[in-house]
Motif scaffolding. Sequence first.
Motif, PDB file in Angstrom:
ATOM      1  N   ALA A 314       0.843  -1.195   0.000  1.00 15.53           N
ATOM      2  CA  ALA A 314       0.000   0.000   0.000  1.00 15.53           C
ATOM      3  C   ALA A 314       0.881   1.249   0.000  1.00 15.53           C
ATOM      4  CB  ALA A 314      -0.924  -0.008   1.200  1.00 15.53           C
ATOM      5  N   LYS A 315       0.323   2.353  -0.463  1.00 12.74           N
ATOM      6  CA  LYS A 315       1.024   3.628  -0.525  1.00 12.74           C
ATOM      7  C   LYS A 315       0.202   4.662   0.240  1.00 12.74           C
ATOM      8  CE  LYS A 315       2.941   6.999  -3.771  1.00 12.74           C
ATOM      9  NZ  LYS A 315       3.093   7.356  -5.213  1.00 12.74           N
ATOM     10  N   LEU A 316       0.867   5.366   1.181  1.00 19.39           N
ATOM     11  CA  LEU A 316       0.183   6.354   2.010  1.00 19.39           C
ATOM     12  C   LEU A 316       0.685   7.753   1.641  1.00 19.39           C
ATOM     13  CD1 LEU A 316      -1.691   7.090   4.337  1.00 19.39           C
ATOM     14  CD2 LEU A 316       0.211   6.678   5.918  1.00 19.39           C
ATOM     15  N   ARG A 317      -0.252   8.694   1.496  1.00 17.52           N
ATOM     16  CA  ARG A 317       0.081  10.065   1.146  1.00 17.52           C
ATOM     17  C   ARG A 317      -0.710  11.009   2.066  1.00 17.52           C
ATOM     18  NH1 ARG A 317      -2.553  13.241  -2.382  1.00 17.52           N
ATOM     19  NH2 ARG A 317      -3.650  11.410  -3.206  1.00 17.52           N
ATOM     20  N   ALA A 318      -0.037  12.064   2.562  1.00 11.52           N
ATOM     21  CA  ALA A 318      -0.686  13.053   3.435  1.00 11.52           C
ATOM     22  C   ALA A 318      -0.667  14.414   2.750  1.00 11.52           C
ATOM     23  CB  ALA A 318       0.034  13.136   4.773  1.00 11.52           C
ATOM     24  N   ASP A 319      -1.759  15.167   2.888  1.00  7.75           N
ATOM     25  CA  ASP A 319      -1.777  16.484   2.258  1.00  7.75           C
ATOM     26  C   ASP A 319      -1.020  17.518   3.098  1.00  7.75           C
ATOM     27  OD1 ASP A 319      -3.515  16.778   4.361  1.00  7.75           O
ATOM     28  OD2 ASP A 319      -5.026  17.905   3.219  1.00  7.75           O
ATOM     29  N   ASN A 320      -0.643  17.133   4.327  1.00  8.90           N
ATOM     30  CA  ASN A 320       0.152  17.985   5.182  1.00  8.90           C
ATOM     31  C   ASN A 320       0.779  17.119   6.251  1.00  8.90           C
ATOM     32  OD1 ASN A 320       1.302  20.220   6.405  1.00  8.90           O
ATOM     33  ND2 ASN A 320      -0.587  21.440   6.276  1.00  8.90           N
ATOM     34  N   THR A 321       1.871  17.561   6.808  1.00 14.25           N
ATOM     35  CA  THR A 321       2.528  16.767   7.853  1.00 14.25           C
ATOM     36  C   THR A 321       2.329  17.366   9.228  1.00 14.25           C
ATOM     37  OG1 THR A 321       4.596  17.954   7.454  1.00 14.25           O
ATOM     38  CG2 THR A 321       4.262  15.868   6.277  1.00 14.25           C
ATOM     39  N   ALA A 322       1.578  18.456   9.315  1.00 16.23           N
ATOM     40  CA  ALA A 322       1.292  19.077  10.607  1.00 16.23           C
ATOM     41  C   ALA A 322      -0.182  19.420  10.681  1.00 16.23           C
ATOM     42  CB  ALA A 322       2.136  20.344  10.806  1.00 16.23           C
ATOM     43  N   VAL A 323      -0.779  19.110  11.809  1.00 10.97           N
ATOM     44  CA  VAL A 323      -2.197  19.397  12.005  1.00 10.97           C
ATOM     45  C   VAL A 323      -2.349  20.854  12.423  1.00 10.97           C
ATOM     46  CG1 VAL A 323      -4.295  18.785  13.253  1.00 10.97           C
ATOM     47  CG2 VAL A 323      -2.603  17.020  12.689  1.00 10.97           C
ATOM     48  N   PRO A 324      -3.039  21.679  11.661  1.00 12.50           N
ATOM     49  CA  PRO A 324      -3.240  23.071  12.084  1.00 12.50           C
ATOM     50  C   PRO A 324      -4.144  23.148  13.302  1.00 12.50           C
ATOM     51  CG  PRO A 324      -4.575  22.579  10.164  1.00 12.50           C
ATOM     52  CD  PRO A 324      -3.703  21.391  10.396  1.00 12.50           C
ATOM     53  N   VAL A 325      -4.033  24.271  14.035  1.00 11.70           N
ATOM     54  CA  VAL A 325      -4.850  24.429  15.238  1.00 11.70           C
ATOM     55  C   VAL A 325      -6.328  24.356  14.866  1.00 11.70           C
ATOM     56  CG1 VAL A 325      -5.470  25.992  17.121  1.00 11.70           C
ATOM     57  CG2 VAL A 325      -3.084  25.795  16.394  1.00 11.70           C
ATOM     58  N   GLY A 326      -7.029  23.428  15.494  1.00  8.57           N
ATOM     59  CA  GLY A 326      -8.457  23.268  15.235  1.00  8.57           C
ATOM     60  C   GLY A 326      -8.775  22.611  13.911  1.00  8.57           C
ATOM     61  N   GLY A 327      -7.760  22.131  13.190  1.00  6.15           N
ATOM     62  CA  GLY A 327      -7.998  21.541  11.867  1.00  6.15           C
ATOM     63  C   GLY A 327      -7.646  20.057  11.831  1.00  6.15           C
ATOM     64  N   SER A 328      -7.424  19.540  10.632  1.00 11.50           N
ATOM     65  CA  SER A 328      -7.114  18.123  10.445  1.00 11.50           C
ATOM     66  C   SER A 328      -6.250  17.957   9.202  1.00 11.50           C
ATOM     67  CB  SER A 328      -8.392  17.299  10.315  1.00 11.50           C
ATOM     68  OG  SER A 328      -9.121  17.695   9.155  1.00 11.50           O
ATOM     69  N   VAL A 329      -5.709  16.761   9.084  1.00 11.60           N
ATOM     70  CA  VAL A 329      -4.893  16.389   7.924  1.00 11.60           C
ATOM     71  C   VAL A 329      -5.577  15.235   7.212  1.00 11.60           C
ATOM     72  CG1 VAL A 329      -2.699  15.381   7.184  1.00 11.60           C
ATOM     73  CG2 VAL A 329      -2.720  17.181   8.912  1.00 11.60           C
ATOM     74  N   THR A 330      -5.600  15.280   5.879  1.00  7.62           N
ATOM     75  CA  THR A 330      -6.215  14.203   5.086  1.00  7.62           C
ATOM     76  C   THR A 330      -5.149  13.209   4.639  1.00  7.62           C
ATOM     77  OG1 THR A 330      -7.964  15.651   4.295  1.00  7.62           O
ATOM     78  CG2 THR A 330      -7.556  13.648   3.030  1.00  7.62           C
ATOM     79  N   LEU A 331      -5.385  11.939   4.926  1.00  5.16           N
ATOM     80  CA  LEU A 331      -4.493  10.852   4.521  1.00  5.16           C
ATOM     81  C   LEU A 331      -5.163  10.045   3.423  1.00  5.16           C
ATOM     82  CD1 LEU A 331      -3.347   9.571   8.036  1.00  5.16           C
ATOM     83  CD2 LEU A 331      -2.231  11.271   6.579  1.00  5.16           C
ATOM     84  N   THR A 332      -4.396   9.673   2.408  1.00  3.15           N
ATOM     85  CA  THR A 332      -4.921   8.890   1.281  1.00  3.15           C
ATOM     86  C   THR A 332      -4.101   7.618   1.134  1.00  3.15           C
ATOM     87  OG1 THR A 332      -5.587  10.903   0.128  1.00  3.15           O
ATOM     88  CG2 THR A 332      -5.453   8.880  -1.183  1.00  3.15           C
ATOM     89  N   CYS A 333      -4.792   6.466   1.103  1.00  5.85           N
ATOM     90  CA  CYS A 333      -4.134   5.159   0.939  1.00  5.85           C
ATOM     91  C   CYS A 333      -4.541   4.581  -0.414  1.00  5.85           C
ATOM     92  CB  CYS A 333      -4.543   4.213   2.065  1.00  5.85           C
ATOM     93  SG  CYS A 333      -3.568   2.685   2.155  1.00  5.85           S
ATOM     94  N   SER A 334      -3.594   3.990  -1.128  1.00  2.00           N
ATOM     95  CA  SER A 334      -3.891   3.401  -2.443  1.00  2.00           C
ATOM     96  C   SER A 334      -3.032   2.173  -2.664  1.00  2.00           C
ATOM     97  CB  SER A 334      -3.649   4.427  -3.563  1.00  2.00           C
ATOM     98  OG  SER A 334      -2.293   4.854  -3.556  1.00  2.00           O
ATOM     99  N   VAL A 335      -3.451   1.340  -3.651  1.00  4.41           N
ATOM    100  CA  VAL A 335      -2.712   0.130  -4.033  1.00  4.41           C
ATOM    101  C   VAL A 335      -2.430   0.223  -5.509  1.00  4.41           C
ATOM    102  CG1 VAL A 335      -2.757  -2.379  -4.193  1.00  4.41           C
ATOM    103  CG2 VAL A 335      -3.811  -1.251  -2.240  1.00  4.41           C
ATOM    104  N   ASN A 336      -1.175   0.069  -5.874  1.00  2.00           N
ATOM    105  CA  ASN A 336      -0.793   0.059  -7.289  1.00  2.00           C
ATOM    106  C   ASN A 336      -0.693  -1.376  -7.780  1.00  2.00           C
ATOM    107  OD1 ASN A 336      -0.647   2.820  -7.731  1.00  2.00           O
ATOM    108  ND2 ASN A 336       1.420   2.952  -6.885  1.00  2.00           N
ATOM    109  N   PRO A 337      -1.010  -1.661  -9.067  1.00  4.11           N
ATOM    110  CA  PRO A 337      -1.447  -0.659 -10.043  1.00  4.11           C
ATOM    111  C   PRO A 337      -2.879  -0.219  -9.790  1.00  4.11           C
ATOM    112  CG  PRO A 337      -1.526  -2.827 -11.021  1.00  4.11           C
ATOM    113  CD  PRO A 337      -0.916  -3.013  -9.655  1.00  4.11           C
TER     114      PRO A 337
END
Length: 513
Positions: A314-337
């Motif tokens: 599996a491959k994991l990708r984050a749209d940010n590496t730090a959680v902003p105050v009061g916010g969140s980070v989106t993580l995306t998991c995928s399988v190639n191909p």
Amino acid sequence: MRGNEANRVISVSQGGLYHCRGGRGDPVYYTEDSAAVTIQKQVLAAVKLQHSWSQIFTGETITLRCKIQGGEGKVWKYEWTAPNTNSPPTSSEYRISRVSVSHSGDYRCWGSSDYLLTGWSDAFRLTVSSSKPRATLTAQSSVIPAGGSVTLSCSVEGSAGWKFDWFRRDSVSSKAQLMRGNEANRVISVSQGGLYHCRGGRGDPVYYTEDSSDVTVRETLPSKPTVTLQPSWTQIYSGETVTVRCEIQGGEGAQWTYEWRAAKLNTPPTSNEYRIIRATESDSGGYSCRGRRDYFFSEWSDIITLTVSYKPKAKLRADNTAVPVGGSVTLTCSVNPSSSSGWKYYWYRDEKSSEALTTQDAVFHSNGQISVSQEGLYRCRGGRGNPVYYTEDSQSVRIGKTVTVSGADSSSSPVWLMVGLVCGVSLIIILLLLLYRCRQSKCADKPPDVIYSNIELENFGNKWKHHKAEQSAVYSEVKTGATEDSLMYAEVKQPKKEKAKKNKGIHKYSLHG
């Protein structure tokens, strides 16, 4: 025959009763007739088998015939010599019903009629086989193509004179029905599926061979089955369980037996499912099937290709590496191909955790995405099928937290800068006035004081770009304290936006007491 012959000797070539007399003078004086002499003419006799075949089998009825050359129209008396008989016939035919091996041997005959006589004929050697023959049935093909026919051939090895009967039945337990009887042709064409056999027959009464072995001929139906995969993805990975299924449209409720063509099938199944447990690369290839029922075949299905690949990661990708105050980070998991499908995703936080995240730990979006607001080390993996087949875990991604004070939009920074400068200058002036008054009045007899004022003005960054905290806050600090000298300092700093302007906005004010 002859008269007044001077020659007293004649030659005759005909059998009969002969006598003679003599005569002389004129008028002729005759003697008494001589005694009669019987002359028999010898002709040839031959033993012939009435049938055109020489190979005789136990149980047949045969007729041997004594033929006398030139004996037509005469009444003959016959004699026979034959093995295994005490009372041979006196007629021209020697008939043996249900012949046996003991009748094998040499047969001779001779005949006499009035003044005709034959010698003993040459021996006729009769050979009787001990076993009853069996017919042999062969089929050009065991499958009748849709709308076509196949050729069946019946034969009896090593003998002749046979005619053939053809039989068909619908099942092993049903009674055979005569299709054609007493057929001189040993080859027929059939267009109907079934169980076929044949037999040969010859003679009068008819002598039958043993029935041939059954030959199964199946008729091809116009329906073509379909091969499907369960689960429905064609990209399979090493270790997965997959079921290949054969489906015949319109064949529901019928008792079908299935045939499979596959790259790796030493003992192909006869059911409509072929289950591959823990697939390997050797299971890759094309799969096709057909069904058979009673004496019907379906056509072969089209080939479906199965590809088995190594276990994916599996491959994991984050749209940010730090959680902003009061916010969140989106993580995306995928399988190639990306062509592989059917995955569900499992999420984990911290390296040693084996418990998947739940809705209490994260917000689950569309398949493959979650939002998290807690810092930690995250990883994921994909899973599909029943039992569940898991991918390798993805690489870990560390998510941290950011503490920041968000200002106004960066486009308003100049305005805030001017406001800050005005406030700073005003504050400095107020402090200078307070210091002056203090020196003139109460503070005259006290040790010198020093008042420090340090005001730093920074650009307000975009409130969403929390990762550049050093350029998105305003800090102001006022310090006062006593020193040996009565001094006052004031300093205002503007942030460094460009190298060319790095000293602009920095103002220092000094007052020596």
